[in-house]
Design an enzyme around this catalytic site. Sequence first.
Site, PDB file in Angstrom:
ATOM      1  N   THR A 131       0.827  -1.211   0.000  1.00  0.00           N
ATOM      2  CA  THR A 131       0.000   0.000   0.000  1.00  0.00           C
ATOM      3  C   THR A 131       0.863   1.264   0.000  1.00  0.00           C
ATOM      4  O   THR A 131       2.012   1.243   0.465  1.00  0.00           O
ATOM      5  CB  THR A 131      -0.883  -0.007   1.278  1.00  0.00           C
ATOM      6  OG1 THR A 131      -1.454   1.263   1.467  1.00  0.00           O
ATOM      7  CG2 THR A 131      -0.060  -0.334   2.529  1.00  0.00           C
ATOM      8  N   ASP A 132       0.286   2.358  -0.460  1.00  0.00           N
ATOM      9  CA  ASP A 132       0.997   3.644  -0.384  1.00  0.00           C
ATOM     10  C   ASP A 132       1.048   4.178   1.052  1.00  0.00           C
ATOM     11  O   ASP A 132       1.776   5.121   1.344  1.00  0.00           O
ATOM     12  CB  ASP A 132       0.351   4.691  -1.312  1.00  0.00           C
ATOM     13  CG  ASP A 132      -1.106   4.996  -0.983  1.00  0.00           C
ATOM     14  OD1 ASP A 132      -1.691   4.324  -0.106  1.00  0.00           O
ATOM     15  OD2 ASP A 132      -1.672   5.922  -1.605  1.00  0.00           O
TER      16      ASP A 132
HETATM   17  P1  NAD Z   1      -9.328  -7.694   2.203  1.00  0.00           P
HETATM   18  O1  NAD Z   1      -9.323  -7.433   3.663  1.00  0.00           O
HETATM   19  O2  NAD Z   1     -10.576  -7.436   1.414  1.00  0.00           O
HETATM   20  O3  NAD Z   1      -8.941  -9.212   1.923  1.00  0.00           O
HETATM   21  C1  NAD Z   1      -7.898  -9.860   2.596  1.00  0.00           C
HETATM   22  C2  NAD Z   1      -8.020 -11.350   2.317  1.00  0.00           C
HETATM   23  O4  NAD Z   1      -6.953 -12.012   3.016  1.00  0.00           O
HETATM   24  C3  NAD Z   1      -9.332 -11.967   2.813  1.00  0.00           C
HETATM   25  O5  NAD Z   1      -9.862 -12.839   1.837  1.00  0.00           O
HETATM   26  C4  NAD Z   1      -8.920 -12.746   4.057  1.00  0.00           C
HETATM   27  O6  NAD Z   1      -9.723 -13.885   4.310  1.00  0.00           O
HETATM   28  C5  NAD Z   1      -7.488 -13.125   3.710  1.00  0.00           C
HETATM   29  N1  NAD Z   1      -6.671 -13.348   4.907  1.00  0.00           N
HETATM   30  C6  NAD Z   1      -6.568 -12.527   5.992  1.00  0.00           C
HETATM   31  N2  NAD Z   1      -5.749 -13.083   6.919  1.00  0.00           N
HETATM   32  C7  NAD Z   1      -5.322 -14.261   6.378  1.00  0.00           C
HETATM   33  C8  NAD Z   1      -4.454 -15.283   6.853  1.00  0.00           C
HETATM   34  N3  NAD Z   1      -3.862 -15.187   8.049  1.00  0.00           N
HETATM   35  N4  NAD Z   1      -4.208 -16.339   6.048  1.00  0.00           N
HETATM   36  C9  NAD Z   1      -4.798 -16.426   4.829  1.00  0.00           C
HETATM   37  N5  NAD Z   1      -5.657 -15.511   4.350  1.00  0.00           N
HETATM   38  C10 NAD Z   1      -5.901 -14.425   5.116  1.00  0.00           C
HETATM   39  O7  NAD Z   1      -8.106  -6.871   1.627  1.00  0.00           O
HETATM   40  P2  NAD Z   1      -7.931  -6.136   0.232  1.00  0.00           P
HETATM   41  O8  NAD Z   1      -8.463  -4.769   0.334  1.00  0.00           O
HETATM   42  O9  NAD Z   1      -8.391  -7.025  -0.859  1.00  0.00           O
HETATM   43  O10 NAD Z   1      -6.346  -6.010   0.174  1.00  0.00           O
HETATM   44  C11 NAD Z   1      -5.551  -7.046  -0.388  1.00  0.00           C
HETATM   45  C12 NAD Z   1      -4.095  -6.641  -0.311  1.00  0.00           C
HETATM   46  O11 NAD Z   1      -3.879  -5.427  -1.010  1.00  0.00           O
HETATM   47  C13 NAD Z   1      -3.589  -6.398   1.114  1.00  0.00           C
HETATM   48  O12 NAD Z   1      -2.284  -6.894   1.208  1.00  0.00           O
HETATM   49  C14 NAD Z   1      -3.618  -4.892   1.260  1.00  0.00           C
HETATM   50  O13 NAD Z   1      -2.658  -4.458   2.185  1.00  0.00           O
HETATM   51  C15 NAD Z   1      -3.273  -4.469  -0.156  1.00  0.00           C
HETATM   52  N6  NAD Z   1      -3.778  -3.151  -0.559  1.00  0.00           N
HETATM   53  C16 NAD Z   1      -5.108  -2.846  -0.383  1.00  0.00           C
HETATM   54  C17 NAD Z   1      -5.573  -1.608  -0.827  1.00  0.00           C
HETATM   55  C18 NAD Z   1      -7.036  -1.232  -0.708  1.00  0.00           C
HETATM   56  O14 NAD Z   1      -7.411  -0.099  -1.011  1.00  0.00           O
HETATM   57  N7  NAD Z   1      -7.922  -2.141  -0.295  1.00  0.00           N
HETATM   58  C19 NAD Z   1      -4.695  -0.689  -1.429  1.00  0.00           C
HETATM   59  C20 NAD Z   1      -3.353  -1.060  -1.577  1.00  0.00           C
HETATM   60  C21 NAD Z   1      -2.911  -2.287  -1.155  1.00  0.00           C
END
Ligand code: NAD
Length: 349
Positions: A131-132
């Site tokens: 993430t940023d």
């Molecule tokens: P989310 O919370 O919607 O999904 C996370 C997923 O990870 C879920 O399906 C959950 O069940 C799974 N998970 C959590 N803990 C786990 C574990 N211990 N073992 C296995 N699975 C596990 O998150 P998202 O928004 O889809 O983000 C996904 C990735 O992208 C993350 O790494 C986040 O940091 C990164 N990110 C998100 C954003 C955003 O705006 N949402 C922006 C930049 C980066």
Amino acid sequence: MKKILITGGAGFIGSHVVRLFVTKYSEYQIYNLDALTYAGNLENLVDIENEPNYTFLKGDITDESFISNLFEKYQFDGVIHLAAESHVDRSIEDPMAFVKTNVIGTVNLLNAARKLWANNAEGKRFYHISTDEVYGSLGAEGLFTETTSYDPNSPYSASKASSDHFVRAYGETYGLPYVLTNCSNNYGPNHFPEKLIPLFINNIITNKALPVYGDGNYTRDWLFVVDHARAIDLVFHEGINHETYNIGGFNEWKNIDLVQLLCSIMDDKLGRVAGESAKLITYVKDRPGHDLRYAIDAGKINKQLGWEPSVTFEQGLEITVNWYLNNTDWLNNVTTGEYATYYKKQYLK
Ligand code: NAD
Ligand code: TYD
């Protein structure tokens, strides 16, 4: 056949990445490893769950021996790591959950990949999705670039910063082939309604207060989730080893302006008189350590890999709002149970 492990593929961004890879690359076997926490939902993937090149594996990345056995069993050629605890407000309540999944879980995956690829790293790739927010907060001016110093302010961003450092360290120390991207705020279908846009869409539909933190003058850069998935595809295939790329939407909005825009779109969609949804706006206590502004310079990925967003914010919001209005079962299913407890604690205390 290449075997690709995607972690967190049942979550918001992960489900869009899984769908893109399963439908675009019939020559790959895609393994989606997800613990199905409150944020993971197999309903996000019903349209592709029976594809022959797709396998779902339920499991927890914090479980070291499970992860090590999994890599031995399947002999993955690539990893796209999205599994994480992802919500800043929850990280303020329970930082340790973020340390466990985001830091320890990532190191478990790094160890397993390093061991599996120790003698032959040719063509292998560990892709860490970040993430940023690791860069901390900007003032009114400036943009985050790939060389901006890390300066995380929330337990969430501190845990992601830590995981980013471990990925780089494994690249330097053990020669692990990796790529890393830092992306701005995503929005789109399947977004869990704890984050600003889906929370507010749901609250407008159900006529609940719209809790704007502080004065609402906080700025985020928003990117449509499918465009993030397209960037991930590009970086996974064409990114240079040991490089990081920033991904952003060229689309900065102050929270309050975005909320006003959402309210007017929803008034139209729901046949309400103009201004009706905006009456739900309620200023509430600010988030502790609230970062003022995030903004991304996505020039590197644009120039080097030719990526740019494919939809405008207007188009993306239209798709998103329509998706929530057409998927009320999905919304009802995710807003019962644990969500009700979270909501009460976060907003009704
Ligand atoms: P989310 O919370 O919607 O999904 C996370 C997923 O990870 C879920 O399906 C959950 O069940 C799974 N998970 C959590 N803990 C786990 C574990 N211990 N073992 C296995 N699975 C596990 O998150 P998202 O928004 O889809 O983000 C996904 C990735 O992208 C993350 O790494 C986040 O940091 C990164 N990110 C998100 C954003 C955003 O705006 N949402 C922006 C930049 C980066
Ligand atoms: P969020 O969607 O949680 O993403 P992040 O904190 O990772 O950027 O929040 C986006 C912005 O919206 C952020 O400035 C906090 C603000 N916000 C509110 O004002 N009210 C809310 O109920 C939520 C969840 C967020």
